[in-house]
Motif scaffolding. Structure first.
Motif, PDB file in Angstrom:
ATOM      1  N   MET A  50       0.836  -1.211   0.000  1.00 44.29           N
ATOM      2  CA  MET A  50       0.000   0.000   0.000  1.00 44.29           C
ATOM      3  C   MET A  50       0.862   1.248   0.000  1.00 44.29           C
ATOM      4  O   MET A  50       0.620   2.182  -0.782  1.00 44.29           O
ATOM      5  CB  MET A  50      -0.949   0.010   1.201  1.00 44.29           C
ATOM      6  N   LEU A  51       1.880   1.276   0.848  1.00 43.44           N
ATOM      7  CA  LEU A  51       2.756   2.443   0.880  1.00 43.44           C
ATOM      8  C   LEU A  51       3.571   2.560  -0.406  1.00 43.44           C
ATOM      9  O   LEU A  51       3.854   3.665  -0.870  1.00 43.44           O
ATOM     10  CB  LEU A  51       3.672   2.387   2.099  1.00 43.44           C
ATOM     11  N   GLY A  52       3.904   1.422  -1.001  1.00 40.03           N
ATOM     12  CA  GLY A  52       4.637   1.439  -2.266  1.00 40.03           C
ATOM     13  C   GLY A  52       3.808   1.950  -3.426  1.00 40.03           C
ATOM     14  O   GLY A  52       4.350   2.373  -4.439  1.00 40.03           O
ATOM     15  N   ASP A  53       2.482   1.924  -3.284  1.00 42.50           N
ATOM     16  CA  ASP A  53       1.586   2.448  -4.318  1.00 42.50           C
ATOM     17  C   ASP A  53       1.131   3.876  -4.040  1.00 42.50           C
ATOM     18  O   ASP A  53       0.354   4.445  -4.807  1.00 42.50           O
ATOM     19  CB  ASP A  53       0.342   1.560  -4.444  1.00 42.50           C
ATOM     20  N   ALA A  54       1.583   4.447  -2.947  1.00 47.71           N
ATOM     21  CA  ALA A  54       1.138   5.781  -2.543  1.00 47.71           C
ATOM     22  C   ALA A  54       1.692   6.859  -3.460  1.00 47.71           C
ATOM     23  O   ALA A  54       2.686   6.674  -4.158  1.00 47.71           O
ATOM     24  CB  ALA A  54       1.565   6.064  -1.106  1.00 47.71           C
ATOM     25  N   THR A  55       1.029   7.979  -3.414  1.00 43.33           N
ATOM     26  CA  THR A  55       1.512   9.201  -4.048  1.00 43.33           C
ATOM     27  C   THR A  55       1.913  10.132  -2.912  1.00 43.33           C
ATOM     28  O   THR A  55       1.119  10.379  -2.001  1.00 43.33           O
ATOM     29  CB  THR A  55       0.411   9.857  -4.893  1.00 43.33           C
ATOM     30  N   ALA A  56       3.134  10.621  -2.945  1.00 40.53           N
ATOM     31  CA  ALA A  56       3.646  11.448  -1.852  1.00 40.53           C
ATOM     32  C   ALA A  56       3.766  12.900  -2.275  1.00 40.53           C
ATOM     33  O   ALA A  56       4.153  13.203  -3.399  1.00 40.53           O
ATOM     34  CB  ALA A  56       5.009  10.928  -1.408  1.00 40.53           C
ATOM     35  N   THR A  57       3.417  13.767  -1.344  1.00 33.61           N
ATOM     36  CA  THR A  57       3.674  15.192  -1.521  1.00 33.61           C
ATOM     37  C   THR A  57       4.299  15.711  -0.231  1.00 33.61           C
ATOM     38  O   THR A  57       3.989  15.231   0.861  1.00 33.61           O
ATOM     39  CB  THR A  57       2.380  15.989  -1.817  1.00 33.61           C
ATOM     40  N   LEU A  58       5.189  16.663  -0.369  1.00 30.41           N
ATOM     41  CA  LEU A  58       5.835  17.305   0.767  1.00 30.41           C
ATOM     42  C   LEU A  58       5.659  18.803   0.595  1.00 30.41           C
ATOM     43  O   LEU A  58       6.244  19.411  -0.299  1.00 30.41           O
ATOM     44  CB  LEU A  58       7.321  16.925   0.817  1.00 30.41           C
ATOM     45  N   GLU A  59       4.790  19.368   1.429  1.00 26.24           N
ATOM     46  CA  GLU A  59       4.498  20.797   1.348  1.00 26.24           C
ATOM     47  C   GLU A  59       4.630  21.420   2.724  1.00 26.24           C
ATOM     48  O   GLU A  59       4.013  20.942   3.679  1.00 26.24           O
ATOM     49  CB  GLU A  59       3.085  21.020   0.801  1.00 26.24           C
ATOM     50  N   ASP A  60       5.409  22.462   2.818  1.00 27.24           N
ATOM     51  CA  ASP A  60       5.618  23.177   4.073  1.00 27.24           C
ATOM     52  C   ASP A  60       6.033  22.242   5.199  1.00 27.24           C
ATOM     53  O   ASP A  60       5.593  22.378   6.342  1.00 27.24           O
ATOM     54  CB  ASP A  60       4.359  23.951   4.480  1.00 27.24           C
ATOM     55  N   GLY A  61       6.856  21.244   4.889  1.00 29.98           N
ATOM     56  CA  GLY A  61       7.353  20.320   5.896  1.00 29.98           C
ATOM     57  C   GLY A  61       6.387  19.222   6.292  1.00 29.98           C
ATOM     58  O   GLY A  61       6.653  18.460   7.211  1.00 29.98           O
ATOM     59  N   ILE A  62       5.260  19.112   5.604  1.00 26.98           N
ATOM     60  CA  ILE A  62       4.269  18.084   5.924  1.00 26.98           C
ATOM     61  C   ILE A  62       4.245  17.064   4.805  1.00 26.98           C
ATOM     62  O   ILE A  62       3.964  17.395   3.642  1.00 26.98           O
ATOM     63  CB  ILE A  62       2.865  18.696   6.124  1.00 26.98           C
ATOM     64  N   LEU A  63       4.554  15.821   5.153  1.00 33.94           N
ATOM     65  CA  LEU A  63       4.524  14.720   4.200  1.00 33.94           C
ATOM     66  C   LEU A  63       3.110  14.143   4.177  1.00 33.94           C
ATOM     67  O   LEU A  63       2.567  13.764   5.212  1.00 33.94           O
ATOM     68  CB  LEU A  63       5.517  13.625   4.592  1.00 33.94           C
ATOM     69  N   THR A  64       2.536  14.072   3.000  1.00 35.33           N
ATOM     70  CA  THR A  64       1.213  13.482   2.831  1.00 35.33           C
ATOM     71  C   THR A  64       1.334  12.308   1.870  1.00 35.33           C
ATOM     72  O   THR A  64       1.871  12.451   0.769  1.00 35.33           O
ATOM     73  CB  THR A  64       0.206  14.515   2.250  1.00 35.33           C
ATOM     74  N   LEU A  65       0.879  11.148   2.325  1.00 38.05           N
ATOM     75  CA  LEU A  65       0.839   9.964   1.478  1.00 38.05           C
ATOM     76  C   LEU A  65      -0.612   9.709   1.117  1.00 38.05           C
ATOM     77  O   LEU A  65      -1.458   9.562   1.986  1.00 38.05           O
ATOM     78  CB  LEU A  65       1.423   8.747   2.208  1.00 38.05           C
ATOM     79  N   ARG A  66      -0.882   9.657  -0.152  1.00 37.77           N
ATOM     80  CA  ARG A  66      -2.242   9.431  -0.652  1.00 37.77           C
ATOM     81  C   ARG A  66      -2.301   8.032  -1.244  1.00 37.77           C
ATOM     82  O   ARG A  66      -1.541   7.702  -2.167  1.00 37.77           O
ATOM     83  CB  ARG A  66      -2.594  10.488  -1.687  1.00 37.77           C
ATOM     84  N   ILE A  67      -3.216   7.204  -0.699  1.00 35.53           N
ATOM     85  CA  ILE A  67      -3.340   5.815  -1.123  1.00 35.53           C
ATOM     86  C   ILE A  67      -4.775   5.592  -1.560  1.00 35.53           C
ATOM     87  O   ILE A  67      -5.710   5.747  -0.763  1.00 35.53           O
ATOM     88  CB  ILE A  67      -2.969   4.841   0.021  1.00 35.53           C
ATOM     89  N   ASP A  68      -4.962   5.200  -2.799  1.00 35.24           N
ATOM     90  CA  ASP A  68      -6.289   4.937  -3.350  1.00 35.24           C
ATOM     91  C   ASP A  68      -6.670   3.497  -3.030  1.00 35.24           C
ATOM     92  O   ASP A  68      -6.085   2.560  -3.568  1.00 35.24           O
ATOM     93  CB  ASP A  68      -6.281   5.178  -4.860  1.00 35.24           C
ATOM     94  N   LEU A  69      -7.629   3.319  -2.146  1.00 39.30           N
ATOM     95  CA  LEU A  69      -8.080   1.986  -1.746  1.00 39.30           C
ATOM     96  C   LEU A  69      -9.366   1.557  -2.444  1.00 39.30           C
ATOM     97  O   LEU A  69      -9.925   0.508  -2.108  1.00 39.30           O
ATOM     98  CB  LEU A  69      -8.277   1.942  -0.220  1.00 39.30           C
ATOM     99  N   ARG A  70      -9.790   2.360  -3.414  1.00 34.84           N
ATOM    100  CA  ARG A  70     -10.991   1.977  -4.153  1.00 34.84           C
ATOM    101  C   ARG A  70     -10.704   0.767  -5.017  1.00 34.84           C
ATOM    102  O   ARG A  70      -9.590   0.614  -5.539  1.00 34.84           O
ATOM    103  CB  ARG A  70     -11.458   3.144  -5.033  1.00 34.84           C
ATOM    104  N   PRO A  71     -11.705  -0.115  -5.192  1.00 30.44           N
ATOM    105  CA  PRO A  71     -11.500  -1.289  -6.052  1.00 30.44           C
ATOM    106  C   PRO A  71     -11.217  -0.851  -7.501  1.00 30.44           C
ATOM    107  O   PRO A  71     -11.762   0.164  -7.963  1.00 30.44           O
ATOM    108  CB  PRO A  71     -12.816  -2.052  -5.990  1.00 30.44           C
ATOM    109  N   ALA A  72     -10.353  -1.591  -8.154  1.00 27.98           N
ATOM    110  CA  ALA A  72     -10.037  -1.301  -9.560  1.00 27.98           C
ATOM    111  C   ALA A  72     -11.242  -1.608 -10.419  1.00 27.98           C
ATOM    112  O   ALA A  72     -11.956  -2.584 -10.169  1.00 27.98           O
ATOM    113  CB  ALA A  72      -8.839  -2.113 -10.006  1.00 27.98           C
TER     114      ALA A  72
END
Length: 74
Positions: A50-72
């Motif tokens: 799940m973490l390997g499929d995440a999309t990461a953003t780093l803004e103002d020192g805050i790391l956000t990991l976005r993980i889409d758990l919706r069924p394909a």
């Protein structure tokens, strides 16, 4: 930290860990220990994948990991 931290490298390391867990050989254990080892490997794989499929953003020192758990879509 944002000058040296690469969020995409973090994602790639988790994807590598998921693959390593998937390829991991079972140790020479039996019975209850074997079952527990397999269950832990399944949880490790799921977490790392799940973490390997995440999309990461780093803004103002805050790391956000976005993980889409919706069924394909099929």
């Amino acid at each position: 930290m944002s000058d040296t931290f690469d969020p995409q490298a973090l994602i790639e390391r988790f994807a590598e860990r998921a693959e390593a867990v998937r390829k991991r050989n079972l140790p020479a254990v039996g019975g209850e220990e074997r079952r527990l080892f397999i269950e832990q490997a399944e949880r490790d794989f799921m977490d790392y994948a799940m973490l390997g499929d995440a999309t990461a953003t780093l803004e103002d020192g805050i790391l956000t990991l976005r993980i889409d758990l919706r069924p394909a879509d099929s």
